[in-house]
Design a protein around this motif. Sequence first.
Motif, PDB file in Angstrom:
ATOM      1  N   VAL A 172      48.827  41.553  46.516  1.00  5.63           N
ATOM      2  CA  VAL A 172      47.646  41.448  47.295  1.00  5.63           C
ATOM      3  C   VAL A 172      47.309  43.014  47.272  1.00  5.63           C
ATOM      4  N   TYR A 173      48.235  44.493  46.898  1.00  6.10           N
ATOM      5  CA  TYR A 173      47.439  45.225  46.688  1.00  6.10           C
ATOM      6  C   TYR A 173      46.893  45.362  45.264  1.00  6.10           C
ATOM      7  N   PHE A 175      45.168  42.323  44.067  1.00 16.14           N
ATOM      8  CA  PHE A 175      43.926  42.415  44.748  1.00 16.14           C
ATOM      9  C   PHE A 175      42.795  43.130  44.946  1.00 16.14           C
ATOM     10  N   LEU A 176      43.336  43.979  45.881  1.00 13.45           N
ATOM     11  CA  LEU A 176      42.759  44.797  46.401  1.00 13.45           C
ATOM     12  C   LEU A 176      42.263  45.842  45.411  1.00 13.45           C
ATOM     13  N   THR A 181      38.838  41.075  48.598  1.00 17.83           N
ATOM     14  CA  THR A 181      39.858  40.721  49.707  1.00 17.83           C
ATOM     15  C   THR A 181      39.076  39.355  49.116  1.00 17.83           C
ATOM     16  N   ALA A 182      39.485  38.893  50.672  1.00 16.87           N
ATOM     17  CA  ALA A 182      38.734  37.265  50.814  1.00 16.87           C
ATOM     18  C   ALA A 182      37.774  37.146  51.431  1.00 16.87           C
ATOM     19  N   ILE A 186      35.408  44.490  46.971  1.00  9.60           N
ATOM     20  CA  ILE A 186      36.139  45.464  48.222  1.00  9.60           C
ATOM     21  C   ILE A 186      34.895  46.176  49.056  1.00  9.60           C
ATOM     22  N   TYR A 265      43.391  42.687  52.822  1.00  3.68           N
ATOM     23  CA  TYR A 265      42.894  41.638  52.259  1.00  3.68           C
ATOM     24  C   TYR A 265      41.720  40.315  53.376  1.00  3.68           C
ATOM     25  N   TYR A 287      46.225  31.182  49.520  1.00  2.00           N
ATOM     26  CA  TYR A 287      45.477  32.891  49.019  1.00  2.00           C
ATOM     27  C   TYR A 287      45.738  33.581  47.699  1.00  2.00           C
ATOM     28  N   ILE A 288      47.003  34.232  48.253  1.00  2.00           N
ATOM     29  CA  ILE A 288      47.627  34.973  47.410  1.00  2.00           C
ATOM     30  C   ILE A 288      48.636  34.333  45.506  1.00  2.00           C
TER      31      ILE A 288
END
Length: 465
Positions: A172-173, A175-176, A181-182, A186, A265, A287-288
Amino acid sequence: MTTSAHSSGVTLQKNLVLWHVIIIGLAYIQPMTLFDTFGMVSRDSGAHVPTSYIFALLAIMLTSVSYGHMIRRYPSSGSAYTYAQKAIHPNVGFLVGWSSWLDYLLAPMVNIILAEIYLKDIFPGIAPWIWVVGLTAVMTAVNLFGARFVARFNSTIVFVQLGVIAYFTYRVYDFLANGVTADGAIDTAKYQLWTFEPFWNSSTEVSALITGATILCFSFTGFDALSSLAEETKNAKKVLPKAIVLTSLISGIIFIISSYFMQIYFPSNPENYFKLVDETQPEILKYILGEAQKTIVLYFAIITVMASGISAHAGVSRLMYVMGRDGVINKKFFGSLHPKLRTPVNNILLAGLVALTAIPFELEDVVELISFGALTAFSFVNFSVVCQYVFRDGRYRTGGDIFNYFVVPTGGFIAIFLMWLNIDPTALKYGLIWAFIGVFYLAYVTRGFKRPAPQHNEFLHDDNA
């Protein structure tokens, strides 16, 4: 057929040490449950899940200190039931124990429901009842061999589970950190990386945060169940207070860190991302991690909820054993131990039968009912500390005594009371119905309240503890 523990001299085996107890607690709490509750708590808290976790952790930490005080005084497997019985009144203790059954009895069931959700996602064509029966049978069988066997069974599962959460949080980190983000980029999303806004912003409502925290009581329920292992733990007066605080703190830190990145996210209404807001783990993992890794993690998640269910199963069987030993429920059935296994076999089998009824229930409904039982126990444990140490023992003459035995439990009681104000109305209604049934049963046992509820005479404590 089991025999009476009192008449045969059979007792629970005292063979658990600190790491055993912490492992059982973490397995019961099942840290990966944060993926299951994220959607419903994000919805109810106004997209401030980490703050709801902070509030829940504050209440739990204060209450865990109260559990430690009461364990030192009464190292019994009866937990909140025993503490209220001894510190307040036997009748109050019975009603606390009766209400706590909603927490303890439903906890194994909720893990069966979670496992069913995961298996349904992997094998949509197989009837749910097959999973319910098979998983309940495994959970029951493991518990028949005692708490130490439960700890050994759970230890590897817990460490792998923590590894999965660490890997997920890193993904998750990542991706950010790469601006994703979803909701898209961002820089146009609701929350930015490394911001305070997932915790608090101009739209934050305190009542919404507490509503989210009330649901999250379910995520911490394993810490209080550890007190039910008092008669199976070596040096319980020292080990269990440490284990309860450490279990609460470790799980709380994990929940807050992971949910912070998840909230960034998934920053908006969870209905934008998830088809089933109260069953979000499969969709979050997709998702992740993607479809392939999602399936692998779901297989492991099935094992983790089984570990949690096994620990919960152990807790409820010990509560029923102590209430049966006291004679407030049928002593011959509930208050007996198997002479060889030295476990409450009748209670373990009964808890397994209750878990079999999981098929028609929705996860959110069961979680809310568990919160009712948990809040009841937490409230009275805090109150029991004040009654025992301040009113009965007169421990109010020094600043340390006032802080330990009045300020801390009162703070815990107030934090839990705020959650009571925000509990789901349906859960409150059915919880009160269960409590009223308990009142009528107590009236029968005490012949119209003409005598106190029966209690075990050999309550082990040291007045100088």
